[in-house]
Design a protein around this motif. Structure first.
Motif, PDB file in Angstrom:
ATOM      1  N   ALA A 286       2.030  -4.114   3.590  1.00  0.00           N
ATOM      2  CA  ALA A 286       2.018  -3.211   2.427  1.00  0.00           C
ATOM      3  C   ALA A 286       0.774  -2.326   2.457  1.00  0.00           C
ATOM      4  O   ALA A 286       0.851  -1.114   2.223  1.00  0.00           O
ATOM      5  N   ASP A 287      -0.386  -2.919   2.789  1.00  0.00           N
ATOM      6  CA  ASP A 287      -1.628  -2.147   2.855  1.00  0.00           C
ATOM      7  C   ASP A 287      -1.557  -1.090   3.953  1.00  0.00           C
ATOM      8  O   ASP A 287      -2.028   0.036   3.771  1.00  0.00           O
ATOM      9  N   LEU A 288      -0.971  -1.469   5.080  1.00  0.00           N
ATOM     10  CA  LEU A 288      -0.896  -0.519   6.191  1.00  0.00           C
ATOM     11  C   LEU A 288      -0.019   0.676   5.826  1.00  0.00           C
ATOM     12  O   LEU A 288      -0.386   1.828   6.067  1.00  0.00           O
ATOM     13  N   VAL A 289       1.149   0.389   5.217  1.00  0.00           N
ATOM     14  CA  VAL A 289       2.047   1.483   4.824  1.00  0.00           C
ATOM     15  C   VAL A 289       1.325   2.407   3.836  1.00  0.00           C
ATOM     16  O   VAL A 289       1.363   3.639   3.981  1.00  0.00           O
ATOM     17  N   ALA A 290       0.616   1.821   2.881  1.00  0.00           N
ATOM     18  CA  ALA A 290      -0.106   2.626   1.892  1.00  0.00           C
ATOM     19  C   ALA A 290      -1.128   3.524   2.582  1.00  0.00           C
ATOM     20  O   ALA A 290      -1.226   4.721   2.288  1.00  0.00           O
ATOM     21  N   ALA A 291      -1.879   2.963   3.543  1.00  0.00           N
ATOM     22  CA  ALA A 291      -2.910   3.731   4.253  1.00  0.00           C
ATOM     23  C   ALA A 291      -2.285   4.865   5.058  1.00  0.00           C
ATOM     24  O   ALA A 291      -2.790   5.991   5.065  1.00  0.00           O
ATOM     25  N   LEU A 292      -1.173   4.561   5.723  1.00  0.00           N
ATOM     26  CA  LEU A 292      -0.524   5.587   6.547  1.00  0.00           C
ATOM     27  C   LEU A 292      -0.013   6.738   5.683  1.00  0.00           C
ATOM     28  O   LEU A 292      -0.213   7.911   6.001  1.00  0.00           O
ATOM     29  N   VAL A 293       0.631   6.388   4.577  1.00  0.00           N
ATOM     30  CA  VAL A 293       1.195   7.415   3.691  1.00  0.00           C
ATOM     31  C   VAL A 293       0.066   8.264   3.099  1.00  0.00           C
ATOM     32  O   VAL A 293       0.159   9.491   3.045  1.00  0.00           O
ATOM     33  N   ARG A 294      -1.013   7.593   2.703  1.00  0.00           N
ATOM     34  CA  ARG A 294      -2.166   8.302   2.152  1.00  0.00           C
ATOM     35  C   ARG A 294      -2.702   9.316   3.161  1.00  0.00           C
ATOM     36  O   ARG A 294      -3.108  10.412   2.814  1.00  0.00           O
ATOM     37  N   ASP A 295      -2.655   8.948   4.446  1.00  0.00           N
ATOM     38  CA  ASP A 295      -3.164   9.839   5.489  1.00  0.00           C
ATOM     39  C   ASP A 295      -2.122  10.860   5.945  1.00  0.00           C
ATOM     40  O   ASP A 295      -2.312  11.534   6.961  1.00  0.00           O
ATOM     41  N   GLY A 296      -1.006  10.918   5.237  1.00  0.00           N
ATOM     42  CA  GLY A 296      -0.026  11.958   5.531  1.00  0.00           C
ATOM     43  C   GLY A 296       1.009  11.615   6.599  1.00  0.00           C
ATOM     44  O   GLY A 296       1.773  12.475   7.008  1.00  0.00           O
TER      45      GLY A 296
END
Ligand SMILES: Nc1ncnc2c1ncn2[C@@H]1O[C@H](COP(=O)(O)OP(=O)(O)O)[C@@H](O)[C@H]1O
Ligand SMILES: [Mg+2]
Length: 321
Positions: A286-296
């Protein structure tokens, strides 16, 4: 990590209720040690997978639990009784499905089930109705009056399961029930086994193919060389399990460069199906998906790339290397 018991499986006790508990079971044939030291718990309401390579002692252990072989040693309770001292009590409470269906080839499925109902001394006026109920349960109504030899392997397996259920046992011992089934039959078998567990039965199901029991099993007992090597509660394991996850994005290049930037290790070769990464569980995913989405990064998929059972097995063998 989930519940592990290596190899000191829980001591057998009536507290295990109507399921199965076994500890330090041993059975030899002359100088062949088929089962050296096995223990397991198979609680009511759950499907427990007994997984191990060919020759690891699965069938021998199941035969012991089913009262069909006497062990050299071991503390065993099946449905609250000792298979050695109280075989009749055990037999009346278990359903046993051997790995190969016996040859009743000239009988029809309906006749087989009525015959077994008679053998279990069900009231005579119940035989026909019981056969009908079971034929419906395993979806064999259309073939009920054809000779057994016209049945496919999957259909024979389902008849074998129906036969094991005639006397409505609380414990089921199934030896390689999914072997040789096509994908559709396997999915049907999975549904039937899940329903039987949901009704409160204890199911112990063996296989030498990990993938067969993925999504069927709540628990897994891994055996090798006649010994229990690991025992897991898969439902507990799932959220925190280290295993490969697959990520897919609209732009694989940017996904790969962001993973690199985040210090996430890619396992295997990225391909059209996506990129596999090793993660420690649901939180990390979940954290990884959030980080990736945040980075576009435009993520379209993030899911475990290996089943719980497979990941548990990989983890176990990794620790052993
Ligand atoms: N009746 C028997 N006589 C001699 N050896 C046996 C007998 N049954 C099983 N074995 C041996 O015991 C070991 C375990 O067999 P089995 O329980 O059938 O394993 P699995 O079901 O995991 O393939 C194997 O080496 C097998 O050859
Ligand atoms: Mg076997």
């Amino acid at each position: 990590m989930g519940e592990t018991a290596v190899p000191a499986a829980p001591e057998a006790s009536p507290a295990a209720g109507e399921g199965i508990s076994a500890a330090h079971v041993r059975r030899t044939f002359g100088n062949v040690v088929a089962v050296d030291d096995m223990g397991l718990t198979a609680p009511a309401g759950q499907v427990t997978a007994l997984v191990g390579p060919n020759g690891s002692g699965k069938t021998t252990l199941l035969l012991v639990l089913a009262t069909l072989l006497v062990p050299d040693a071991g503390e065993i309770r099946v449905a609250g009784h000792d298979p050695v001292r109280e075989p009749r009590e055990v037999r009346s409470r278990i359903g046993w499905m051997p790995d190969a269906f016996g040859t009743y080839d000239t009988l029809t499925p309906r006749e087989v089930l009525q015959f077994v109902a008679a053998a279990y001394r069900l009231p005579r006026d119940r035989h026909a109705a019981r056969a009908r109920e079971l034929l419906a349960l395993v979806h064999l109504e259309d073939l009920a009056d054809r000779p057994v030899h016209v049945l496919s392997r999957g259909q024979k397996q389902r008849l074998g399961l129906a036969r094991a259920l005639v006397h409505d046992p609380g414990v089921l011992l199934l030896d390689e029930p999914a072997a040789g089934l096509d994908p559709r039959s396997r999915i049907e078998l999975r549904g039937i086994l899940r329903d039987l567990a949901a009704d409160g039965r204890a199911l112990l199901v063996s296989s030498h193919v990990l993938a067969e029991l993925e999504e069927i099993a709540d628990r897994a007992v891994f055996v090798d060389g006649g010994r229990t090597v690991d025992e897991h509660d898969l439902t507990e394991l799932r959220p925190t399990q280290r295993r490969p996850w697959r990520l897919r994005s609209l732009d694989q290049e940017s996904l790969l460069s962001r993973l690199d930037g985040l210090g996430v290790t890619v396992t295997g070769q990225p391909g059209p199906a996506g990129v596999d990464v090793m993660l420690a569980g649901d939180e990390e995913a979940a954290d990884l998906v959030a980080a990736l989405v945040r980075d576009g990064v435009r993520v379209v998929e993030c899911a475990p790339a290996a089943g719980t059972l497979e990941a548990a097995y990989l983890e176990m063998t990794e620790g052993r290397r």
